[in-house]
Each structure stands twice: as structure tokens, then as C-alpha cells.
Enzyme design. Structure first.
Site, PDB file in Angstrom:
ATOM      1  N   LYS A  27       0.841  -1.215   0.000  1.00  0.00           N
ATOM      2  CA  LYS A  27       0.000   0.000   0.000  1.00  0.00           C
ATOM      3  C   LYS A  27       0.871   1.258   0.000  1.00  0.00           C
ATOM      4  CE  LYS A  27      -1.795   1.539   4.047  1.00  0.00           C
ATOM      5  NZ  LYS A  27      -1.370   2.931   4.312  1.00  0.00           N
ATOM      6  N   ASN A  28       1.851   1.281   0.894  1.00  0.00           N
ATOM      7  CA  ASN A  28       2.613   2.523   1.067  1.00  0.00           C
ATOM      8  C   ASN A  28       3.631   2.760  -0.045  1.00  0.00           C
ATOM      9  OD1 ASN A  28       1.074   3.072   3.253  1.00  0.00           O
ATOM     10  ND2 ASN A  28       2.622   2.541   4.793  1.00  0.00           N
ATOM     11  N   ARG A  98      -4.276  10.155   3.992  1.00  0.00           N
ATOM     12  CA  ARG A  98      -3.133  11.057   4.103  1.00  0.00           C
ATOM     13  C   ARG A  98      -2.290  11.031   2.822  1.00  0.00           C
ATOM     14  NH1 ARG A  98      -0.499  14.004   7.755  1.00  0.00           N
ATOM     15  NH2 ARG A  98       1.746  14.163   7.516  1.00  0.00           N
ATOM     16  N   CYS A 122      -5.180   8.227   9.185  1.00  0.00           N
ATOM     17  CA  CYS A 122      -5.280   7.599  10.505  1.00  0.00           C
ATOM     18  C   CYS A 122      -5.102   8.617  11.629  1.00  0.00           C
ATOM     19  CB  CYS A 122      -4.186   6.548  10.646  1.00  0.00           C
ATOM     20  SG  CYS A 122      -4.550   5.052   9.750  1.00  0.00           S
ATOM     21  N   ARG A 127       0.515  14.684  13.085  1.00  0.00           N
ATOM     22  CA  ARG A 127       0.853  14.488  11.680  1.00  0.00           C
ATOM     23  C   ARG A 127       0.887  15.783  10.862  1.00  0.00           C
ATOM     24  NH1 ARG A 127      -1.532   8.972   9.424  1.00  0.00           N
ATOM     25  NH2 ARG A 127       0.519   8.877   8.462  1.00  0.00           N
ATOM     26  N   ASP A 311       4.291   0.530  12.285  1.00  0.00           N
ATOM     27  CA  ASP A 311       3.096  -0.096  11.709  1.00  0.00           C
ATOM     28  C   ASP A 311       2.925  -1.566  12.129  1.00  0.00           C
ATOM     29  OD1 ASP A 311       2.292   2.225  10.458  1.00  0.00           O
ATOM     30  OD2 ASP A 311       3.472   1.841   8.667  1.00  0.00           O
ATOM     31  N   ARG A 403      -8.936  -0.342   4.569  1.00  0.00           N
ATOM     32  CA  ARG A 403      -7.984   0.617   4.023  1.00  0.00           C
ATOM     33  C   ARG A 403      -6.621  -0.035   3.801  1.00  0.00           C
ATOM     34  NH1 ARG A 403      -7.077   5.646   7.406  1.00  0.00           N
ATOM     35  NH2 ARG A 403      -5.654   5.927   5.675  1.00  0.00           N
TER      36      ARG A 403
HETATM   37  N1  EPU Z   1       6.319  14.755  10.856  1.00  0.00           N
HETATM   38  C1  EPU Z   1       6.500  16.101  11.112  1.00  0.00           C
HETATM   39  N2  EPU Z   1       6.342  16.982  10.072  1.00  0.00           N
HETATM   40  C2  EPU Z   1       6.022  16.582   8.814  1.00  0.00           C
HETATM   41  C3  EPU Z   1       5.844  15.196   8.562  1.00  0.00           C
HETATM   42  C4  EPU Z   1       6.000  14.313   9.606  1.00  0.00           C
HETATM   43  O1  EPU Z   1       6.780  16.487  12.231  1.00  0.00           O
HETATM   44  O2  EPU Z   1       5.897  17.426   7.931  1.00  0.00           O
HETATM   45  C5  EPU Z   1       6.453  13.796  11.956  1.00  0.00           C
HETATM   46  C6  EPU Z   1       5.144  13.043  12.225  1.00  0.00           C
HETATM   47  O3  EPU Z   1       4.292  13.771  13.071  1.00  0.00           O
HETATM   48  C7  EPU Z   1       5.641  11.761  12.832  1.00  0.00           C
HETATM   49  C8  EPU Z   1       6.980  11.520  12.145  1.00  0.00           C
HETATM   50  O4  EPU Z   1       7.346  12.779  11.549  1.00  0.00           O
HETATM   51  O5  EPU Z   1       5.833  11.941  14.201  1.00  0.00           O
HETATM   52  C9  EPU Z   1       6.979  10.482  11.056  1.00  0.00           C
HETATM   53  O6  EPU Z   1       5.913  10.695  10.149  1.00  0.00           O
HETATM   54  P1  EPU Z   1       6.044  10.391   8.607  1.00  0.00           P
HETATM   55  O7  EPU Z   1       5.890  11.679   7.869  1.00  0.00           O
HETATM   56  O8  EPU Z   1       7.256   9.576   8.327  1.00  0.00           O
HETATM   57  O9  EPU Z   1       4.741   9.522   8.366  1.00  0.00           O
HETATM   58  P2  EPU Z   1       3.871   9.560   7.059  1.00  0.00           P
HETATM   59  O10 EPU Z   1       4.767   9.770   5.905  1.00  0.00           O
HETATM   60  O11 EPU Z   1       2.727  10.446   7.263  1.00  0.00           O
HETATM   61  C10 EPU Z   1       4.100   7.024   6.469  1.00  0.00           C
HETATM   62  C11 EPU Z   1       3.137   5.869   6.272  1.00  0.00           C
HETATM   63  C12 EPU Z   1       2.545   5.457   7.606  1.00  0.00           C
HETATM   64  C13 EPU Z   1       3.690   5.049   8.542  1.00  0.00           C
HETATM   65  C14 EPU Z   1       4.700   6.209   8.671  1.00  0.00           C
HETATM   66  C15 EPU Z   1       5.916   5.863   9.491  1.00  0.00           C
HETATM   67  C16 EPU Z   1       2.306   6.237   4.042  1.00  0.00           C
HETATM   68  C17 EPU Z   1       1.178   6.631   3.160  1.00  0.00           C
HETATM   69  N3  EPU Z   1       2.086   6.279   5.349  1.00  0.00           N
HETATM   70  O12 EPU Z   1       3.322   8.078   7.033  1.00  0.00           O
HETATM   71  O13 EPU Z   1       1.730   4.317   7.367  1.00  0.00           O
HETATM   72  O14 EPU Z   1       3.185   4.725   9.795  1.00  0.00           O
HETATM   73  O15 EPU Z   1       5.145   6.623   7.359  1.00  0.00           O
HETATM   74  O16 EPU Z   1       6.597   4.798   8.940  1.00  0.00           O
HETATM   75  O17 EPU Z   1       3.356   5.862   3.564  1.00  0.00           O
HETATM   76  C18 EPU Z   1      -0.060   2.825   7.688  1.00  0.00           C
HETATM   77  O18 EPU Z   1       0.269   2.258   6.648  1.00  0.00           O
HETATM   78  O19 EPU Z   1      -0.939   2.343   8.468  1.00  0.00           O
HETATM   79  C19 EPU Z   1       0.564   4.105   8.060  1.00  0.00           C
HETATM   80  C20 EPU Z   1       0.079   4.922   8.989  1.00  0.00           C
END
Ligand code: EPU
Length: 432
Positions: A27-28, A98, A122, A127, A311, A403
Site C-alpha cells: 500500500k505505502n 493522508r 489515521c 501528523r 506499523d 484501508r
Molecule cells: N512529521 C513532522 N512533520 C512533517 C511530517 C511528519 O513532524 O511534515 C512527523 C510526524 O508527526 C511523525 C513523524 O514525523 O511523528 C513520522 O511521520 P512520517 O511523515 O514519516 O509519516 P507519514 O509519511 O505520514 C508514512 C506511512 C505510515 C507510517 C509512517 C511511518 C504512508 C502513506 N504512510 O506516514 O503508514 O506509519 O510513514 O513509517 O506511507 C499505515 O500504513 O498504516 C501508516 C500509517
């Protein structure tokens, strides 16, 4: 009279899972790669996209931007961005996941303007998206956030820049890579995320004619190119779905063969499962796992790749509840990712929640009850707890399951579990 339907999953207790399961596409990895199709002027054809609510919502988002989407008989999906003009993304589409925010980078790079609502997804923490926006601003984008919508534009092309991420954000790194691949000059991203899904995205962009080096490492360099050409591409298998079935084998003391995996993406979870007592045999694209005796509780601390994935934290906590001995689960990525712990407590788990740590006493006798899923991975954790509990567990809020997990009930039932989805229609009586 108004009627509402609710869906519940009933999970029956104590089955040793046995048999084979095939893992779907990631998915990701699919979400950014679908978005990256916007970078090219010609169609791309993607294989191994999992059929999930989130991938469907992402395709819907591209379709709402006038991309032509075609699902072929062999389940591959063609995305033709020819008619896309870079219009604003609709709020109702964006709030479903997201991942919709991943459209910002490619749209801005290709059409020099983008209007993307702040994303949904989620409920696991604040975030924010500051890392995405700061990076794009360094590349010369003019960005304003008004009424929950990001308005981004650039005069001429985005410009290559040297960017150091405050946090190694996964989708932040992906957005910046996509934007940089059509920018003028070289972009260097320091403290980049290293997840395999990022490597898969870079492989796709490079196949389309991009010039990216260092994917999977701390520093990624992207030399912007004039044009990218749509290509045929295979998405990697889902390491988080695979990890979920591996922990399911352990929690039920089962014996599973898991096909369609990249074992090298599962190092941290393999190590922890072996510590818990699992016997794991790794082959090229499959592995077998059996848990011959009661698992031993093992502490984990979530980290960016290649550390233990956030995850799989909910699933691991479910395992620690019934396992032998006390242990600690520490969540370092998202600040509110313990909603499932409260549900485990409802099932009788002896857990102490202290900030970003949950201490489990171990050897809990979980009892099936009504519980609620709060995010994709929490929903998987609850199902695993249900498999290990006495009696029947009823799980609601099932859209989180849909999802992120393909054919989840069918897969578990094929492995010997008794899991059923029930739809209940409720009559809503209006009180005046
Ligand atoms: N963060 C910031 N500022 C930003 C972006 C992120 O402070 O602009 C912080 C977040 O608050 C968090 C940390 O950085 O504390 C890591 O967040 P990240 O941005 O890496 O997460 P994401 O990119 O929003 C992806 C996956 C998530 C997975 C996380 C961590 C996708 C679509 N989503 O989210 O997947 O948990 O990386 O590995 O790739 C899931 O599949 O269930 C899922 C939630």
C-alpha cells in the site's frame, strides 16, 4: 425512518493458524507511485497494486484531476495523465487518506501550481506537513495555507536545493523527491527516510527517465530532468502485511508459509520473533514461521527503517499481552498510537500506559468483548488479540481494516481461523 448500517467482525478464539498465505502489493509503495504517474506526459501501467480502500481513494483522486484510469483484466492499472490540467484537489477526496498529500509534489513540479487540502488519514498523532512545505519552499515554491487548503505555485520551474529534513518523514521525502525530479538542477535531501517504499518510488522515477541516486540511504541526490515518460512497473510486496501474518503465526502458536515477500525488508521483525521463540526459515521470496511453544514477551522500541516499524507495534503489543513475562513497547514515531492498548485492557490485558511506553505484565488471559479499531494497524492488532482470546471478539470500525489489508477475513479463514463480517442495520429514531 432513517437507517444506518454498521459492520462488525467477529473473531473466534484460540485457533493455531496453519497453511499458506500470499502477500499483496505494498500500500505505502503504491500511493506515491500512483502520484508519480502525474510527473509523466504519457501513460504508465502499474502491476501489483493492492485492491484496498486507500489505493481506490488515491486512484479516485487522480481521476478527479482528469487522469484516465483503466483497470485491466490482469489486474494491472493504467494511469494516463494526458488530460490532467493541475486543477485543485477536492476536499472530500483528499480527506479520505493522508496519501492524497503526495499529489502536491508532482502537481507543482509538472503544472507549476497545486491546491491540495490538508490530508485526512489515521488518527495516530498530530501528523503535520511542515517538512513537505519547508522543502518545497526551499525549491522556490510560494506556499500559503488558507482554510485548510495548501495553495502552492512557482514562477517557472522549481529549483534544485539542498534540504535537511528535521525528521526523516516518509511521505515528506517522497513528495520532495517527486518535485525535485522535474526541477531545474540538483536537489540534495539530507536525513532522508530510507524505507523500501521510497526505493521502489525512486526505481519507478528512474525507469521513467529520472536521475536519482542514494535512495535507501541517508542522503538522496536528484538531478532534475526535462521530461519523464510513463512506463510499466511492478510494485514491491507489502512488508507490513507480511509482518502482520508473521506475528499472527506467533500469537496463535501456529505454523505458516508466507509467500510473496522480500525477506530483506523484514529484518527487525524476524529478529524480534526469533527472540520470542519463533522458528523462521527464509527462502528467496517466501518464509516459513512456526511457534512451537508459548511465546516469550520481547520489548520493542519503534524506529525509522530499518528499525522495528511503528506499523507493527499494535500487533506486537497484542503478542506481548499473552506472551510469557513482562515487556515494554516504546512508540517513538507517533505520539497517539496506543488507542489499541485501551481496547486490549477492555479484553483483560494487564497493561500500564505511561506516555510513549506500554508495559505489559504478560501471561494475560484475554477475553473476547466488543472493541473498536482506531487506525489501520490497530485494527490488525485487535484481530490478532481476538485470535488469542477466549470467547468471541467483536470488532467495529472496519473501514480501517479495508484501508490496509486485502482479503483479510478470507486469508485468516483459509488458515483455520473463524472470522466473520456481519452487517447490522439499525433504525435511527429521530427525537423531536
Ligand atoms: N512529521 C513532522 N512533520 C512533517 C511530517 C511528519 O513532524 O511534515 C512527523 C510526524 O508527526 C511523525 C513523524 O514525523 O511523528 C513520522 O511521520 P512520517 O511523515 O514519516 O509519516 P507519514 O509519511 O505520514 C508514512 C506511512 C505510515 C507510517 C509512517 C511511518 C504512508 C502513506 N504512510 O506516514 O503508514 O506509519 O510513514 O513509517 O506511507 C499505515 O500504513 O498504516 C501508516 C500509517
Amino acid at each position: 425512518m432513517q437507517k444506518n448500517t454498521i459492520e462488525q467482525l467477529s473473531v473466534q478464539s484460540r485457533t493455531k493458524l496453519q497453511g499458506s498465505v500470499h502477500i499483496s502489493g505494498s500500500k505505502n509503495a503504491s500511493l506515491p507511485i500512483i502520484a508519480a504517474c502525474l510527473l509523466a506526459k504519457t501513460p504508465s501501467r502499474l502491476y501489483n497494486i493492492p485492491r484496498l480502500l486507500d489505493t481506490t481513494s488515491m486512484l479516485e483522486a487522480l481521476s478527479s484531476l482528469a487522469c484516465n484510469i483503466c483497470i485491466h483484466e490482469d489486474h494491472s492499472i493504467s494511469i494516463d495523465p494526458k488530460q490532467c490540467t493541475g486543477e485543485a484537489l477536492n476536499k472530500n477526496v483528499a480527506k479520505k487518506l493522508r496519501g492524497s498529500f503526495l499529489i502536491l509534489g508532482p502537481l507543482l513540479a509538472r503544472y507549476k501550481k497545486a491546491q491540495i487540502p490538508l490530508p485526512g488519514g489515521c488518527n495516530i498523532g498530530a501528523r503535520p506537513v511542515d517538512i513537505h512545505l519547508t522543502g518545497l519552499r526551499k525549491m522556490g515554491a510560494y506556499i500559503e495555507v488558507q482554510g485548510g487548503v495548501v495553495h502552492a505555485s512557482t514562477q517557472g520551474k522549481l529549483k534544485g536545493a539542498e534540504i535537511t529534513l528535521d525528521v526523516a518523514s516518509v511521505t515528506g521525502t517522497e513528495n520532495l523527491i517527486m518535485a525535485a525530479s522535474l526541477a531545474e538542477g540538483k536537489t540534495i535531501i539530507h536525513n532522508a527516510a530510507k524505507e523500501p517504499e521510497i526505493v521502489n518510488l525512486c526505481d519507478f522515477i528512474n525507469l521513467m527517465g529520472g536521475k536519482i541516486s542514494g535512495a535507501g540511504e541517508n542522503t538522496i541526490e536528484i538531478e532534475g530532468v526535462e521530461d519523464l515518460t510513463g512506463k510499466t512497473f511492478n510494485i514491491i510486496y507489502d512488508r507490513l502485511e507480511a509482518g502482520t501474518y508473521m506475528i499472527a503465526a506467533a500469537i496463535t502458536q501456529g505454523d505458516l508459509k508466507i509467500h510473496n515477500i522480500h525477506p530483506e525488508h523484514l529484518g527487525a521483525v524476524i529478529d524480534k520473533l526469533e527472540e520470542a521463540g519463533a522458528i523462521i526459515t527464509i527462502n528467496k521470496q517466501s518464509l516459513s514461521i512456526c511457534m512451537p511453544k508459548k511465546p516469550k514477551a520481547v520489548s520493542i522500541s519503534t524506529a525509522v527503517y530499518p528499525g522495528f516499524p511503528t506499523d507493527l507495534q499494535a500487533q506486537w503489543l497484542a503478542l506481548n499481552c499473552i506472551a510469557d513475562g513482562p515487556a515494554c513497547v516504546q512508540e517513538n514515531i507517533f505520539e497517539h498510537r496506543f488507542m489499541h492498548a485501551i481496547q486490549f485492557q477492555k479484553m483483560g490485558a494487564n497493561l500500564t500506559i505511561e506516555g510513549n511506553r506500554v508495559i505489559s505484565a504478560g501471561n494475560d488471559k484475554l477475553i473476547g468483548t466488543d472493541i473498536i479499531a482506531s487506525d489501520i494497524r490497530a485494527s490488525a492488532g485487535l484481530i490478532l488479540a481476538g485470535l488469542a482470546a477466549c470467547g468471541t471478539t467483536y470488532i467495529s470500525n472496519l473501514h480501517h481494516v479495508d484501508r490496509g489489508y486485502v482479503h483479510l477475513e478470507e486469508n485468516f479463514c483459509n488458515l483455520g481461523a473463524t472470522i466473520k463480517r456481519k452487517t447490522q442495520t439499525l433504525e435511527v429514531v429521530s427525537q423531536k
